[in-house]
Write a protein that holds these residues in place. Structure first.
Motif, PDB file in Angstrom:
ATOM      1  N   THR A  50      55.148   6.505  75.472  1.00  0.00           N
ATOM      2  CA  THR A  50      55.449   7.845  74.951  1.00  0.00           C
ATOM      3  C   THR A  50      56.743   8.361  75.570  1.00  0.00           C
ATOM      4  N   ARG A  90      56.008  16.570  71.264  1.00  0.00           N
ATOM      5  CA  ARG A  90      55.913  15.140  70.938  1.00  0.00           C
ATOM      6  C   ARG A  90      55.210  14.348  72.041  1.00  0.00           C
ATOM      7  N   PRO A  93      50.389  13.968  71.781  1.00  0.00           N
ATOM      8  CA  PRO A  93      49.457  12.906  71.350  1.00  0.00           C
ATOM      9  C   PRO A  93      49.279  11.812  72.406  1.00  0.00           C
ATOM     10  N   ALA A  97      45.740  10.866  74.358  1.00  0.00           N
ATOM     11  CA  ALA A  97      45.193   9.498  74.330  1.00  0.00           C
ATOM     12  C   ALA A  97      44.754   9.016  75.711  1.00  0.00           C
TER      13      ALA A  97
END
Ligand SMILES: CC(C)(COP(=O)(O)OP(=O)(O)OC[C@H]1O[C@@H](n2cnc3c(N)ncnc32)[C@H](O)[C@@H]1OP(=O)(O)O)[C@@H](O)C(=O)NCCC(=O)NCCS
Length: 200
Positions: A50, A90, A93, A97
């Motif tokens: 990420t 952004r 997510p 997770a």
């Protein structure tokens, strides 16, 4: 002997694997992601995937043994280390997770780091790791030497956070000085600054 070169986007998934294996046992990652080493490795993979996707200004340096990436450092150029509002969105997510408890710890960790982030313009070092089975062979020293050479050439201040006393000693050998210390989710972190050659 390793070769140093800038990483490009195609290298990012390999880089994430090296970082996750290399950093799996750091005290901060134990505190954030728990006792299960494989879970920590996977969590770090998730986190760095990420990170590199969202932090597009990153200019990482890689150390290669032939074609094999054996170590690297991320570098956030001046003005890019703290996420913008859209980057924060952004990141969500990827944080979700990780699971709610790890995500909450990561949020607390990043908040403490942000509090200590210097106001002055600086190049921000990290994440830095050498693949787990290759640590202690001089690869990190080569990467740091190149990073500091660039700082001096560009007359830039360097800054980093670290969670291990042996790393503090390594960074001190490269001209970094401890400018702060604080617990991050219960783990002592040191905040270190390096002035460029010829400056304070
Ligand atoms: C920190 C790190 C990048 C240094 O790279 P390296 O190639 O192992 O280090 P070098 O061989 O060039 O230099 C050795 C020095 O690094 C430091 N060091 C930190 N962690 C080490 C480790 N796991 N193994 C060996 N040296 C380590 C020591 O100060 C050592 O100096 P010493 O031999 O005088 O005690 C690497 O050990 C690593 O990836 N560690 C785990 C992840 C990490 O802590 N990253 C930095 C986060 S801020």
């Amino acid at each position: 002997m390793v070769d140093l070169r800038d990483l490009d986007h195609a290298d990012h998934s390999t880089a994430v694997g090296v970082l996750a294996r290399g950093m799996r046992d750091n005290p901060l990652h134990l505190a954030a992601f728990g006792d299960d080493s494989e879970r920590r490795r996977r969590s770090l993979e998730q986190m760095f995937t990420t990170y590199f996707r969202v932090s597009s200004a990153q200019t990482p340096i890689g150390a290669f043994d032939g074609d094999v990436l054996v170590g690297l450092t991320g570098i956030a150029p001046a003005g890019t280390c703290q996420p913008t509002a859209s980057q924060r969105l952004r990141f969500i997510p990827g944080m979700v997770a990780l699971g709610p408890r790890a995500a909450a710890r990561l949020a607390s960790w990043l908040k403490t780091w942000a509090t200590h982030d210097p106001d002055e313009a600086h190049s921000h070092l990290g994440p830095l790791a050498v693949d787990a089975h290759l640590q202690g062979k001089g690869i990190g020293t080569r990467i740091l030497g190149e990073y500091c050479r660039r700082l001096d050439a560009d007359h830039e201040v360097g800054y980093l956070e670290t969670d291990k006393p042996e790393n503090v000693r390594l960074y001190e050998r490269h001209g970094f000085v401890v400018i702060g210390e604080a617990p991050v989710i219960g783990v002592t972190n040191w905040f270190m600054r390096r002035g460029h050659a010829g400056a304070a």
